[in-house]
Design a protein around this motif. Structure first.
Motif, PDB file in Angstrom:
ATOM      1  N   UNK A  51      64.567  45.559 -64.660  1.00  0.00           N
ATOM      2  CA  UNK A  51      64.115  44.165 -64.750  1.00  0.00           C
ATOM      3  C   UNK A  51      65.098  43.372 -65.609  1.00  0.00           C
ATOM      4  N   UNK A  52      65.546  43.981 -66.709  1.00  0.00           N
ATOM      5  CA  UNK A  52      66.509  43.329 -67.590  1.00  0.00           C
ATOM      6  C   UNK A  52      67.789  42.971 -66.834  1.00  0.00           C
ATOM      7  N   UNK A  53      68.231  43.838 -65.921  1.00  0.00           N
ATOM      8  CA  UNK A  53      69.428  43.543 -65.125  1.00  0.00           C
ATOM      9  C   UNK A  53      69.279  42.231 -64.377  1.00  0.00           C
ATOM     10  N   UNK A  54      68.085  41.997 -63.823  1.00  0.00           N
ATOM     11  CA  UNK A  54      67.815  40.759 -63.098  1.00  0.00           C
ATOM     12  C   UNK A  54      67.736  39.580 -64.062  1.00  0.00           C
ATOM     13  N   UNK A  55      67.071  39.777 -65.195  1.00  0.00           N
ATOM     14  CA  UNK A  55      66.955  38.731 -66.221  1.00  0.00           C
ATOM     15  C   UNK A  55      68.355  38.306 -66.685  1.00  0.00           C
ATOM     16  N   UNK A  56      69.235  39.292 -66.898  1.00  0.00           N
ATOM     17  CA  UNK A  56      70.603  38.985 -67.333  1.00  0.00           C
ATOM     18  C   UNK A  56      71.406  38.309 -66.227  1.00  0.00           C
ATOM     19  N   UNK A  57      71.195  38.739 -64.987  1.00  0.00           N
ATOM     20  CA  UNK A  57      71.912  38.164 -63.848  1.00  0.00           C
ATOM     21  C   UNK A  57      71.683  36.651 -63.781  1.00  0.00           C
ATOM     22  N   UNK A  58      70.446  36.235 -64.016  1.00  0.00           N
ATOM     23  CA  UNK A  58      70.108  34.803 -63.958  1.00  0.00           C
ATOM     24  C   UNK A  58      70.153  34.158 -65.340  1.00  0.00           C
ATOM     25  N   UNK A  59      70.298  34.981 -66.385  1.00  0.00           N
ATOM     26  CA  UNK A  59      70.315  34.508 -67.773  1.00  0.00           C
ATOM     27  C   UNK A  59      69.109  33.623 -68.074  1.00  0.00           C
TER      28      UNK A  59
END
Length: 125
Positions: A51-59
């Motif tokens: 989930x963090x990967x997605x959160x970071x992808x969109x910042x």
């Protein structure tokens, strides 16, 4: 319908995806359910990282599939079961009944938050 364009991550049996749109908690949950899933709900470190990967992808911060129960300060998965994994930010949760939803920060930690903010929609399937 969710357009996925390489924005999909796997964590164990779960698939984590986002359409990049921001919504309040109820609308984000509805979008995920309409797509056949639910709000992303980390049950272990691997899922939290996906989930963090997605959160970071969109910042952008994202709502998680966790809400405060009837007891202030006691959080549960949206299906009503008690949390078996948490990653609260230091001094969180601190809303004590006023912040009933949970968001993920861009470092992967969690914060209790109001449910009416516009945060990133991240679903799991």
């Amino acid at each position: 319908v969710l357009a996925l364009n390489g924005k999909v991550r796997k964590a164990g049996e779960k698939i984590i995806a986002s359409n990049g749109k921001k919504a309040d908690f109820a609308s984000a949950l509805e979008s995920c359910e309409e797509a056949g899933g639910t709000l992303a709900t980390p049950m272990n470190e691997e899922e939290n990282k996906a989930i963090l990967g997605t959160v970071k992808q969109y910042n952008q911060y994202a709502y998680l599939g966790i809400k405060e129960g009837e007891t202030a300060g006691q959080f549960k998965y949206i299906n009503g079961t008690p949390l078996n994994y948490t990653k609260w930010h230091q001094y969180e949760p601190n809303g004590k009944g006023t912040e009933k939803c949970v968001e993920m920060y861009t470092d992967g930690s969690w914060n209790d938050e109001n449910c009416n903010l516009y945060l990133l929609t991240v679903c799991e399937f």
